[in-house]
Every structure is written in C-alpha cells, then in structure tokens.
Design a protein around this motif. Structure first.
Motif, PDB file in Angstrom:
ATOM      1  N   GLY A  65      -0.462  12.351  17.606  1.00 22.50           N
ATOM      2  CA  GLY A  65       0.473  13.254  18.274  1.00 22.50           C
ATOM      3  C   GLY A  65       1.167  12.592  19.447  1.00 22.50           C
ATOM      4  O   GLY A  65       2.374  12.731  19.650  1.00 22.50           O
ATOM      5  N   GLU A  66       0.397  11.868  20.214  1.00 16.47           N
ATOM      6  CA  GLU A  66       0.948  11.176  21.378  1.00 16.47           C
ATOM      7  C   GLU A  66       1.846  10.007  20.963  1.00 16.47           C
ATOM      8  O   GLU A  66       2.855   9.731  21.606  1.00 16.47           O
ATOM      9  CB  GLU A  66      -0.207  10.673  22.243  1.00 16.47           C
ATOM     10  N   ALA A  67       1.474   9.332  19.882  1.00 17.46           N
ATOM     11  CA  ALA A  67       2.250   8.190  19.404  1.00 17.46           C
ATOM     12  C   ALA A  67       3.621   8.611  18.887  1.00 17.46           C
ATOM     13  O   ALA A  67       4.592   7.858  19.003  1.00 17.46           O
ATOM     14  CB  ALA A  67       1.487   7.459  18.305  1.00 17.46           C
ATOM     15  N   ASN A  68       3.699   9.813  18.321  1.00 19.15           N
ATOM     16  CA  ASN A  68       4.959  10.296  17.753  1.00 19.15           C
ATOM     17  C   ASN A  68       5.789  11.107  18.735  1.00 19.15           C
ATOM     18  O   ASN A  68       6.906  11.502  18.402  1.00 19.15           O
ATOM     19  CB  ASN A  68       4.679  11.141  16.503  1.00 19.15           C
ATOM     20  N   ALA A  69       5.263  11.355  19.908  1.00 20.42           N
ATOM     21  CA  ALA A  69       5.987  12.163  20.893  1.00 20.42           C
ATOM     22  C   ALA A  69       7.195  11.395  21.427  1.00 20.42           C
ATOM     23  O   ALA A  69       7.117  10.189  21.672  1.00 20.42           O
ATOM     24  CB  ALA A  69       5.062  12.536  22.044  1.00 20.42           C
TER      25      ALA A  69
END
Length: 137
Positions: A65-69
């Motif tokens: 989730g953080e990587a794609n934010a």
C-alpha cells in the motif's frame, strides 16, 4: 521508517559503497587507466541496479500500500530540497573538472571525472532526501 525514506537510504548507501569502491579503484590505478576502467564501471552500474531492484522489491512486498501510494506534499518538498543540494554539488563539481582540465586532465580521465561529478550529485541527492525525511519527523 516510510517506504520512500527506506528507498532513499538504500540508494544513498549503495551509491556511496559501490561508487566509492570504484573511485578508490580508479584513483589507486589498480583497475588500470582510461578505458581499462570501463569494465569496472559497467560492473558497478549493474551492481547498484541489482541492489536497488532487490531492496525496492523486498520493501514493496512488505508494504504494498505504501509502495503504490502517490507522492504527497511532504515527499515533493523533500525532493525539491534534495534536488537543490544536488544541483549545487554538480555545479561545483563541474567547476572543479574545468580547473582540473587546465591542470592536465585529458582523454578518458575527463569522461570519468564528469561521470564522477554526476555520481557525486546523485549521492548528494539521495543523502539529502534521506536526511530530509529524518528532519521532517
């Protein structure tokens, strides 16, 4: 530590370690001179690419989730400040290479000196980004 901060630290550390090793090899003359440094240069480039892909993949799998934010305002501000630091380093490095040219630098040494300025600028940008995230916390 946030995903983008981890990537910045990984980029900074791999740049300093891999390209620092290349610089030591080049300045010591152990790797040869001129175009003889092309092989170690390509090896260093591949090594950093592999290490960064591995680090990014591992951290992206751990927190997808953080990587794609998308980048938020804080990320963009840290990036702008880091780019300013890197720009100053590159400008001063180019001035240094110009002075070195007048003192006898020539041939492939000039190319590697300019590549070194670029690598130093990238190290400054990665380091300033990583430190910028630390200061923002």
């Amino acid at each position: 530590m946030a995903f983008r901060e981890k990537i910045a630290w990984a980029a900074f550390l791999t740049t300093v370690l891999i390209w620092g090793g290349f610089l030591i090899l080049a300045l010591s003359g152990a790797g040869g001179h001129g175009m003889a440094l092309l092989g170690p240069f390509i090896a260093a480039t591949i090594a950093q690419a592999v290490m960064m892909v591995a680090a990014t993949a591992i951290w992206a799998i751990r927190s997808p989730g953080e990587a794609n934010a998308p980048a938020d305002e804080r990320d963009r501000a840290v990036g702008r400040r880091a780019t300013g630091v890197a720009y100053l380093v590159v400008v001063l490095g180019i001035v240094g290479v110009i002075v070195w040219l007048h003192l006898g630098l020539h041939g492939a040494g000039t190319v590697f000196a300019l590549i070194g300025v670029f690598i130093l600028g990238e190290a400054a940008r990665f380091g300033a980004t990583a430190i910028g995230y630390r200061l923002e916390n």
